[in-house]
Design an enzyme around this catalytic site. Structure first.
Site, short mmCIF file in Angstrom:
data_model
loop_
_atom_site.label_atom_id
_atom_site.label_comp_id
_atom_site.label_asym_id
_atom_site.label_seq_id
_atom_site.Cartn_x
_atom_site.Cartn_y
_atom_site.Cartn_z
N PRO A 243 13.22 5.04 4.34
CA PRO A 243 11.78 5.31 4.28
C PRO A 243 10.97 4.09 4.70
CG PRO A 243 12.86 5.76 2.16
CD PRO A 243 13.86 5.10 3.03
N PRO A 244 9.72 4.28 5.07
CA PRO A 244 8.89 3.15 5.50
C PRO A 244 8.79 2.08 4.41
CG PRO A 244 7.72 5.22 5.79
CD PRO A 244 8.98 5.54 5.09
N THR A 246 10.94 -0.15 3.46
CA THR A 246 12.12 -0.54 2.67
C THR A 246 12.80 -1.78 3.21
OG1 THR A 246 13.21 1.23 3.89
CG2 THR A 246 12.77 1.64 1.58
N GLY A 247 12.26 -2.36 4.23
CA GLY A 247 12.78 -3.66 4.69
C GLY A 247 13.66 -3.59 5.92
N LYS A 248 13.51 -2.56 6.74
CA LYS A 248 14.35 -2.46 7.94
C LYS A 248 14.01 -3.57 8.94
CE LYS A 248 12.96 1.76 8.61
NZ LYS A 248 12.19 2.03 7.40
N THR A 249 12.72 -3.71 9.19
CA THR A 249 12.30 -4.75 10.14
C THR A 249 12.61 -6.12 9.57
OG1 THR A 249 10.49 -3.25 10.61
CG2 THR A 249 10.38 -5.41 11.61
N GLU A 466 -9.69 16.16 -17.05
CA GLU A 466 -8.61 15.16 -17.22
C GLU A 466 -7.94 15.33 -18.57
OE1 GLU A 466 -7.51 13.65 -14.75
OE2 GLU A 466 -9.21 14.19 -13.49
N HIS A 469 -5.35 18.00 -18.33
CA HIS A 469 -4.07 17.50 -17.78
C HIS A 469 -3.30 16.77 -18.86
CE1 HIS A 469 -4.66 18.44 -13.63
NE2 HIS A 469 -5.75 17.69 -13.48
P1 ADP Z 1 10.20 -1.07 7.39
O1 ADP Z 1 11.40 -0.57 6.65
O2 ADP Z 1 9.13 -0.04 7.45
O3 ADP Z 1 10.55 -1.70 8.69
P2 ADP Z 1 9.42 -3.71 6.73
O4 ADP Z 1 10.71 -4.37 6.93
O5 ADP Z 1 8.44 -3.87 7.82
O6 ADP Z 1 9.62 -2.18 6.44
O7 ADP Z 1 8.80 -4.20 5.35
C1 ADP Z 1 7.46 -4.52 5.19
C2 ADP Z 1 7.28 -5.64 4.21
O8 ADP Z 1 7.73 -5.25 2.93
C3 ADP Z 1 8.10 -6.84 4.55
O9 ADP Z 1 7.41 -7.68 5.40
C4 ADP Z 1 8.30 -7.49 3.20
O10 ADP Z 1 7.22 -8.31 2.87
C5 ADP Z 1 8.33 -6.33 2.25
N1 ADP Z 1 9.71 -5.96 1.90
C6 ADP Z 1 10.30 -4.77 2.17
N2 ADP Z 1 11.56 -4.75 1.68
C7 ADP Z 1 11.79 -5.95 1.13
C8 ADP Z 1 12.90 -6.55 0.48
N3 ADP Z 1 14.05 -5.90 0.31
N4 ADP Z 1 12.78 -7.81 0.04
C9 ADP Z 1 11.62 -8.48 0.20
N5 ADP Z 1 10.53 -7.98 0.81
C10 ADP Z 1 10.60 -6.73 1.27
#
Ligand code: ADP
Length: 657
Positions: A243-244, A246-249, A466, A469
């Protein structure tokens, strides 16, 4: 999302490699300069510099008959340059020639536009009819290149060219490649040993399995013999799926930071341009460069921009260019042999829509799945992002992590940053726990809008809504535990009940139904108290309807319809106009959804009528305080019996013992 780093300092210092990566002078600068010069010349020649144009009459009476004219030069049979005798220039009628910033000394001093050459000659002849031939003004015919005229011709073309250049510059991603004619070249950012990214595996918290796998890739490149001597083939493509946020980039950047090999970084959308063939040629160029620099890593972020399945039924648009690009990518992935030392990493959050050909063995055959972080992983991520902050002693990371279920790493990074901003706004020297909690609320619910004007009647409706709920969910066993209720407007909502969602992978039918009842609680409360209903329940009703449809048509949770699912994980049906079921089934689904929602509504109504007193007192407290916390909810409604499945299980276990 981290994009490529565009900082100048990250450009290779003494880059000997690909020319397209080097600094270039901006072509636009030259166009502006040339345009300016052209305009300046034109203006100057027309209005300042150059002899004054006079009429034939003035010429004849003031100059010719006065015997002032030294000679005439006919230029290109269209203009006559008049030269005045030097000794006559001091005459007062030639005053203007003295003052003017012109070549008054040598001339020409005036010009006349001549209609036709014969006419001009005749008029001159007539005017000098009584003059002896020695005194007649000599006439010379000259053919000259008329630069002013040429410039007038060039100017429109120059402007069109300039405009085209600007347009093209924009289209080729704002001149990202630096050179206009380089737009078929890859736009990848390369990092080498000297310019490598500063992100390391230490900056990536949690994600243990993913890190181990990806570290192995780095090892493949560093010590290939270690694997090849055993006959193993080094993988060519690795797909990071998750998912977006999660730290792929981040993980890929960490590879760039750790690997001591050139790293090509680009986003899938960079292949997609308006021009046909550009994407494919960029792919070719990228792989060529990577092969020239082996061992190397290519990272394609958001690969779904090019890698979408080619046969997805899309009636309205065809995207040949994207398909060409994808075909080229597939060809390149096949093209380089095993163990060539190029590894392609790619990231996506939509692996389901990717073309199957991309995922087959030999291409992106290794998949690394990144999940939303667990509580422990969130603690780690908080630690990474809290590290650079000036923090107070009261910070409790455990609590923060517990309060953020379902949050991604990016959300957590955002909370930390937001907390620091909130602390700064309060002019604090350190960031406190309270700031983090406010930041969390802000990220979940949006910005607080205390100044939003609501009439006291509206406030009452919101408070009852509210409270509805809150009371409903308090007495429903399978709803997440309630933390607080607020009637302070936030973002788009006018009030909210805050829950602490359980971290679960599956949802049972009873949980679904209880959830629907809790969501209907607001609307039910309005009906019970006012005997009238408002438009304020729109979001709730939308949510409930969607949930009921997915229960019936996707999860197979309805008795009548049975265990049938019309869910399509390939996404092919998304764009199709026809439903994957018959008209009869459609009616059945609608009926079941309707039954489900109305029965849940009645159930909630009964529940709230049974606890009407609690509803009233909670509403009064809400109107008075605007925010009611958990301990006050407990005071009004008593301790919640079994707020969650886990608690219920624990409760049962205790009873057994
Ligand atoms: P995507 O999965 O969408 O590529 P990104 O890698 O761009 O997500 O993550 C965006 C930001 O979230 C990162 O620059 C970082 O600051 C934070 N982040 C996401 N996952 C981690 C992680 N496992 N540890 C530390 N920071 C994280």
């Amino acid at each position: 999302m981290l994009r490529q780093n565009k900082k100048k300092s990250e450009k290779p210092a003494n880059q000997k490699g690909p020319v397209y990566l080097q600094n270039r002078r901006k072509p636009m600068f030259w166009f502006y300069t040339i345009l300016f010069i052209i305009l300046a010349i034109l203006l100057f020649t027309r209005y300042g510099y150059g002899p004054r144009e006079i009429s034939w009459l003035e010429f004849e009476q003031e100059m010719l008959t006065q015997n002032d004219v030294e000679k005439i030069e006919v230029i290109n049979q269209s203009v006559a340059n008049i030269y005045i005798k030097q000794d006559r220039l001091s005459n007062s009628k030639y005053q203007e020639l003295q003052n003017k910033f012109t070549r008054s000394g040598s001339g020409p001093h005036y010009i006349i536009q001549i209609g036709s050459i014969e006419n001009f000659e005749k008029k001159l002849e007539d005017a000098q009819i009584n003059t002896v031939s020695e005194d007649k003004v000599p006439v010379r015919y000259v053919n000259q290149i008329d630069w002013t005229n040429i410039l007038y011709w060039i100017l429109p073309f120059a402007l069109i060219f300039l405009f085209w250049m600007i347009l093209l510059g924009r289209m080729t991603s704002k001149g990202r490649t630096g050179n206009l004619f380089n737009f078929t070249k890859t736009t990848a950012k390369i990092t080498t040993k000297e310019t490598k990214s500063k992100i390391t595996f230490d900056d990536v918290a949690g994600l243990k399995e993913a890190k181990t796998e990806i570290m192995e890739i780095v090892d493949f490149l560093k010590n290939p013999e270690h694997y090849t001597k055993l006959g193993a083939k080094i993988p060519r493509g690795v797909m990071l799926v998750g998912p977006p946020g999660t730290g792929k980039t981040l993980l890929a950047k960490a590879v760039a930071g750790e690997a001591k090999v050139p790293f090509f970084f680009l986003s899938g959308s960079e292949f997609v341009e308006m021009f046909v063939g550009v994407g494919a040629s960029r792919v070719r160029d990228l792989f060529k460069k990577a092969k020239e620099n082996t061992p190397s890593i290519i990272f394609i972020d958001e690969i779904d921009a090019v890698g979408r399945s080619r046969n997805r039924g899309n009636f309205f648009q065809s995207n040949d260019e994207r398909e060409n690009t994808l075909n080229q990518l597939l060809a390149e992935l096949d093209g380089f042999g095993v163990n060539t030392g190029v590894i392609v990493l790619a990231a996506t959050n939509r692996a389901d829509i990717l073309d199957k050909a991309l995922l087959r063995p030999g291409r992106f055959d290794r998949h690394i799945y990144l999940e939303l972080p667990s509580k422990e992983e969130r603690i780690e991520i908080f630690k990474v992002h809290i590290r650079p902050l000036k923090k107070a002693k009261d910070i409790n990371i455990d609590e923060l992590s517990a309060l953020c279920p379902g949050f991604s790493g990016a959300d957590i990074a955002n909370i930390c940053n937001e907390a620091a901003l909130i602390a700064a706004r309060k002019k604090r020297n350190q960031v406190h726990q309270e700031d983090f909690l406010m930041a969390r609320d802000r990220i979940v619910g949006g910005l607080e809008r205390k100044n939003k004007i609501t009439s006291s009647k509206e406030k009452e409706i919101i408070a009852y809504h509210e409270a509805g709920h809150a009371v409903a969910s308090w007495h429903l066993r399978h709803v997440d535990s309630l933390m607080k209720v607020s009637i302070i407007p936030r973002g788009k909502s006018l009030g909210s009940a805050w829950y602490l969602p359980e971290e679960r992978q599956i949802v049972t039918k009873s949980q679904f139904i209880d959830q629907i009842c809790a969501t209907l609680g607001g609307r039910v409360a309005e009906e019970i108290i006012f005997g009238d209903v408002s438009s304020g329940a729109l979001d709730d009703l939308e949510k409930v309807t969607k949930q009921a449809y997915s229960m019936v048509a996707y999860f197979g949770l309805d008795k009548e319809i049975g265990p049938i699912s019309f869910y399509d994980s390939t996404g092919k049906n998304e764009q199709q106009l026809v439903k994957p079921y018959s008209e009869d089934m459609a009616q059945k689904i609608d009926k079941e959804v309707h039954n489900l929602i109305t029965s849940s509504y009645e159930r909630t109504k009964k529940l709230l009528l049974d606890h009407r007193e609690e509803l009233e007192s909670l509403t009064q407290l809400l109107i008075e305080k605007e925010v009611v916390e958990k301990h006050e909810l407990e005071r009004i409604m008593g301790k919640r019996k079994k707020s969650s499945y886990r608690e219920e299980k624990q409760h049962k276990e205790k009873q057994h013992q």
